[in-house]
Design an enzyme around this catalytic site. Structure first.
Site, PDB file in Angstrom:
ATOM      1  N   SER A  70       8.118 -16.877  -4.515  1.00 32.74           N
ATOM      2  CA  SER A  70       8.881 -15.860  -3.773  1.00 32.74           C
ATOM      3  C   SER A  70      10.353 -16.261  -3.681  1.00 32.74           C
ATOM      4  O   SER A  70      11.251 -15.426  -3.852  1.00 32.74           O
ATOM      5  CB  SER A  70       8.318 -15.690  -2.361  1.00 32.74           C
ATOM      6  OG  SER A  70       6.977 -15.281  -2.417  1.00 32.74           O
ATOM      7  N   CYS A 323      -4.465  -4.278   4.350  1.00 28.22           N
ATOM      8  CA  CYS A 323      -4.852  -3.648   5.602  1.00 28.22           C
ATOM      9  C   CYS A 323      -3.786  -3.980   6.639  1.00 28.22           C
ATOM     10  O   CYS A 323      -3.675  -5.112   7.087  1.00 28.22           O
ATOM     11  CB  CYS A 323      -6.200  -4.196   6.045  1.00 28.22           C
ATOM     12  SG  CYS A 323      -6.939  -3.227   7.345  1.00 28.22           S
TER      13      CYS A 323
HETATM   14  C1  LIG Z   1       1.941 -15.305  -6.183  1.00 28.31           C
HETATM   15  C2  LIG Z   1       3.035 -14.518  -6.794  1.00 28.31           C
HETATM   16  C3  LIG Z   1       4.356 -14.629  -6.314  1.00 28.31           C
HETATM   17  C4  LIG Z   1       4.702 -15.465  -5.111  1.00 28.31           C
HETATM   18  O1  LIG Z   1       4.561 -16.828  -5.334  1.00 28.31           O
HETATM   19  P1  LIG Z   1       4.473 -17.811  -4.045  1.00 28.31           P
HETATM   20  O2  LIG Z   1       4.632 -19.177  -4.595  1.00 28.31           O
HETATM   21  O3  LIG Z   1       3.105 -17.593  -3.475  1.00 28.31           O
HETATM   22  O4  LIG Z   1       5.554 -17.412  -3.127  1.00 28.31           O
HETATM   23  C5  LIG Z   1       5.337 -13.906  -6.955  1.00 28.31           C
HETATM   24  N1  LIG Z   1       5.056 -13.123  -8.007  1.00 28.31           N
HETATM   25  C6  LIG Z   1       3.811 -13.004  -8.500  1.00 28.31           C
HETATM   26  C7  LIG Z   1       3.578 -12.154  -9.688  1.00 28.31           C
HETATM   27  C8  LIG Z   1       2.760 -13.690  -7.902  1.00 28.31           C
HETATM   28  O5  LIG Z   1       1.528 -13.548  -8.385  1.00 28.31           O
END
Ligand SMILES: *Cc1c(COP(=O)(O)O)cnc(C)c1O
Length: 381
Positions: A70, A323
């Site tokens: 993220s 949800c």
């Molecule tokens: C899981 C995911 C994220 C976020 O990654 P985190 O390390 O959990 O913050 C971003 N983009 C995609 C496509 C994901 O599957």
């Protein structure tokens, strides 16, 4: 327990934990210190950066460690906007991005950015012609994910990269579901920025990276010390970084074998579900999809109720819908495919990993058939 939620997170591999342990208790020095204990940490971080760069066809100084996928997405999109907004305020993305990209774009819209959200077809693939038409003289960034986390659909990343390169626009791709699962080469695909996350490929949680091509000069994300070449301050998460690199190396070595195994299981699960459960609709492209992704909607069945009953049967799965405060929000991804609200609320995602077996698939289909029958029966009363 049958774990079928590998797109949400994966188990940290024992050998990855093993590689990390000494950096908690033995080599705990700050990588920024000059004494020998610190330089052990520094060496480990340099080595990790090299390992990751090699898996992508990148240079070592193009890898920036972050705290999550993220964060990498946020940095890429906000960083480009900040650095290039004097050149232009237009960003192109797609309707099926992860919320880390979508919500960042919505935030930037409030700051004055103009965003084009590309449509996808019924399988979840963007239209290259629509992308070409969307490009404007003030477009500064194209951000399209490598593969989708809900339906597993893989985008034509090389073609997108070629268009971006021809037009002199930066190209970011969220490769969180792809890195460690499929071979990725940033040069071949003209990728300028790429996000990945450790816990999606048997590495630890709370560590990711952003690849930033040397030609994409973007701003610092966290201000403070000189870590990550002054662009992302904060004492390095040395055990996490070492773990991410160990997981990257491991995933690269296992990739071919794992893809073959997962694809076989995936297609078996799809075939069995379609054969045994009436009204099962596969979401996403049948072949241009991640080797570990299965996503179905079942007519007349809500995702959330299925998840609860699957959990009672010891099966961990996920639904695209969320949800929130008692109401089930339909998945934005399925709505973008053209699914009606019922189908978009009824999706079930099953994502495989290297430890899953054919026997487990049989159990899951059996349980699913029973659950779908039961939910439909309850609804019909
Ligand atoms: C899981 C995911 C994220 C976020 O990654 P985190 O390390 O959990 O913050 C971003 N983009 C995609 C496509 C994901 O599957």
């Amino acid at each position: 327990m049958i774990y079928l939620d590998h797109a949400a997170t994966t188990k940290t591999a024992p050998e990855v934990v093993e590689a990390m342990l000494p950096y908690f208790t033995e080599y705990y020095g700050n990588a920024g210190s000059i004494y020998r204990l610190g330089s052990e940490s520094k060496k480990a971080v340099i080595q990790a950066r090299e390992t990751v760069a090699a898996t992508l066809g990148a240079e070592r100084n193009e890898i920036f460690f972050t705290g999550s996928g993220s964060e990498s997405d946020n940095w890429a999109v906000k960083g480009v906007y900040e650095a290039y907004r004097n050149k232009g305020k237009h960003i192109i993305t797609s309707k099926i991005e992860h919320h880390a990209v979508l919500h960042t774009c919505e935030y930037l819209e409030k700051q004055g950015a103009e965003i084009t959200y590309l449509d996808v077809d019924g399988d979840g693939i963007i239209d290259i012609e629509q992308l070409k038409r969307a490009v404007r003289p003030d477009t500064i960034l194209i951000s399209v994910m490598y593969a989708n986390n809900e339906i597993g659909t893989i985008q034509p990343v090389r073609e997108i990269g070629e268009i971006a390169a021809e037009q002199g626009i930066l190209f970011h791709t969220d490769a969180v579901q792809v890195y460690g699962h499929l071979p990725v080469n940033v040069r071949d695909c003209h990728i300028d920025l790429l996000s990945a996350s450790g816990h999606k490929f048997n590495g630890p949680k709370g560590v990711g990276f952003l690849y930033i091509s040397n030609k994409a000069g973007i701003r610092s994300f966290i201000h403070g010390g000189q870590q990550e070449r002054g662009r992302r301050a904060g004492t390095e998460n040395v055990p996490g970084i070492v773990g991410l690199a160990a997981a990257a190396k491991r995933a690269t070595g296992l990739m071919e074998e794992r893809t073959v195994k997962e694809t076989e299981l995936r297609d078996y699960l799809i075939r069995q579900t379609e054969a045994k459960i009436p009204g099962a609709v596969l979401n996403g492209h049948r072949t241009k999809r991640l080797s570990n992704n299965v996503n179905f909607s079942f007519e007349g069945v809500e995702g959330e109720s299925m998840l609860i009953m699957l959990d009672m049967a010891g099966i961990c799965a996920s639904s695209g819908s969320a949800c929130t405060s008692g109401a089930v929000d339909p998945s934005h991804v399925l709505l973008a495919l053209g699914a009606d609200h019922e189908r978009a609320r009824g999706s079930l995602r099953l994502t495989l990993g290297e430890e899953n077996t054919k026997e487990e698939m049989d159990t899951v289909v059996e349980e699913l058939a029973r659950i779908v029958d039961r939910v439909r029966g309850l609804a019909g009363r």
